[in-house]
Design a protein around this motif. Sequence first.
Motif, PDB file in Angstrom:
ATOM      1  N   LEU A  89      -5.492   2.312 -26.896  1.00  0.00           N
ATOM      2  CA  LEU A  89      -5.213   1.421 -28.018  1.00  0.00           C
ATOM      3  C   LEU A  89      -5.242  -0.027 -27.520  1.00  0.00           C
ATOM      4  N   ASN A 140       5.908   3.497 -27.847  1.00  0.00           N
ATOM      5  CA  ASN A 140       5.113   3.185 -29.037  1.00  0.00           C
ATOM      6  C   ASN A 140       4.169   4.376 -29.223  1.00  0.00           C
ATOM      7  N   PRO A 141       4.686   5.440 -29.866  1.00  0.00           N
ATOM      8  CA  PRO A 141       3.874   6.666 -29.973  1.00  0.00           C
ATOM      9  C   PRO A 141       2.897   6.569 -31.148  1.00  0.00           C
ATOM     10  N   PRO A 142       1.973   7.533 -31.273  1.00  0.00           N
ATOM     11  CA  PRO A 142       1.144   7.583 -32.477  1.00  0.00           C
ATOM     12  C   PRO A 142       2.060   7.716 -33.695  1.00  0.00           C
ATOM     13  N   LEU A 183       5.036  15.904 -26.723  1.00  0.00           N
ATOM     14  CA  LEU A 183       5.456  16.846 -27.769  1.00  0.00           C
ATOM     15  C   LEU A 183       6.065  18.117 -27.187  1.00  0.00           C
ATOM     16  N   CYS A 200       4.146   7.651 -23.955  1.00  0.00           N
ATOM     17  CA  CYS A 200       2.896   7.305 -24.659  1.00  0.00           C
ATOM     18  C   CYS A 200       2.436   5.919 -24.216  1.00  0.00           C
ATOM     19  N   ASP A 237       1.598   9.587 -20.350  1.00  0.00           N
ATOM     20  CA  ASP A 237       0.613   9.730 -21.424  1.00  0.00           C
ATOM     21  C   ASP A 237      -0.089  11.067 -21.245  1.00  0.00           C
ATOM     22  N   SER A 255      -3.378  11.356 -22.051  1.00  0.00           N
ATOM     23  CA  SER A 255      -4.792  11.080 -21.795  1.00  0.00           C
ATOM     24  C   SER A 255      -5.027  10.682 -20.337  1.00  0.00           C
ATOM     25  N   ALA A 284       1.583  13.962 -19.061  1.00  0.00           N
ATOM     26  CA  ALA A 284       2.401  15.013 -19.680  1.00  0.00           C
ATOM     27  C   ALA A 284       2.265  14.915 -21.192  1.00  0.00           C
ATOM     28  N   ASP A 285       2.537  16.048 -21.844  1.00  0.00           N
ATOM     29  CA  ASP A 285       2.498  16.095 -23.315  1.00  0.00           C
ATOM     30  C   ASP A 285       3.913  15.852 -23.825  1.00  0.00           C
ATOM     31  N   PRO A 331      -3.560  -3.325 -27.205  1.00  0.00           N
ATOM     32  CA  PRO A 331      -2.148  -3.694 -27.394  1.00  0.00           C
ATOM     33  C   PRO A 331      -1.989  -4.665 -28.570  1.00  0.00           C
ATOM     34  N   CYS A 353       0.622  -1.228 -21.094  1.00  0.00           N
ATOM     35  CA  CYS A 353       1.009  -2.630 -21.346  1.00  0.00           C
ATOM     36  C   CYS A 353       2.533  -2.823 -21.368  1.00  0.00           C
ATOM     37  N   ILE A 354       3.268  -1.840 -21.906  1.00  0.00           N
ATOM     38  CA  ILE A 354       4.733  -2.006 -21.958  1.00  0.00           C
ATOM     39  C   ILE A 354       5.302  -1.783 -20.555  1.00  0.00           C
ATOM     40  N   MET A 364      -6.354   9.781 -31.093  1.00  0.00           N
ATOM     41  CA  MET A 364      -5.127  10.401 -30.547  1.00  0.00           C
ATOM     42  C   MET A 364      -4.041   9.365 -30.272  1.00  0.00           C
TER      43      MET A 364
END
Length: 286
Positions: A92, A188-190, A172, A122, A145, A147, A169-170, A94, A127-128, A211
Amino acid sequence: MLLRDFIQEGRRALLLFYPPQEAGNILTQLFSARLGLPPHTPLVHPETEIPPERLAQLQGDLERLLAGEPLQYILGFAPFYGREFRVSPAVLIPRPETELLVEMALPFLDAAGPGARVLDLCTGSGCIAWSLLLERPDSIVTGVDLSAEALELARTQFPDKAAPHFLQADVLSRPRIDGGPFDLLVSNPPYIMETQKAQMRRNVLDFEPGMALFVPDGDPLCFYRAIAAMALEQLSPKGTGIVEINDALGARTAQVFVKAGFSAVSLLPDLSGRDRFVKFSQATAK
Ligand SMILES: C[S@@+](CC[C@H](N)C(=O)[O-])C[C@H]1O[C@@H](n2cnc3c(N)ncnc32)[C@H](O)[C@@H]1O
């Protein structure tokens, strides 16, 4: 070709996609990045000659912009909290509102003192995570993340600096993350619902990774439930969490953290006054 002529041509074309002010800003940023010109040059010295060897690149950039590609992907970087972060279509771009999250988080790092442990879920471009670590180099920051491509980019943002720990890691699946308990959890998740796609611009939909953006309409708060569960187990008793949220779901998102058992939960606005963050902790926390 003179700057003035390129601007006239570029502006006319960009106005088909962007509001006038944004079209102007995009061209200014493009000249600044590609020609090393200060932002006022197009206004004050429009008669500046574009070096002929740079013209083909600028025209290529303009074509990509007209195909809807975001400027940040074309240039390969985006500004965030006073630094330039490399970006690719795997992450994404930022956003300015996320800078506010960094701003709000720093006092909690200061309160925790040297060695404060931070978890960024995530993390995307990182950036964070990177901003917090670079602002407070005595903290210990972990970014997570799903990805692999995003993590590869995050790890190599600033090769000459000590990096945060980045792990795949996932979120969820609510993984236990090494390095806790954490003093601060940020994320800052989806959070964009599929039904909100209709209000989004094509250059976001066509180019930014799905994603990173979308959650199912049937369960738009799935990431917050996972984050709340992880925070409950992995935040230190005096720890604080701050998450960025979908402004259309402010009260419902705050409720997720109340239901999970956090006794101090607040909704916080972004600069345009929209519900944009939830901060949570136990009431005994400072
Ligand atoms: C909204 S982006 C945020 C990126 C970055 N933190 C920022 O603020 O610009 C969300 C990120 O969540 C990641 N992601 C999506 N699903 C995930 C999952 N199940 N577990 C962990 N990360 C996930 C995406 O790869 C993306 O990098």
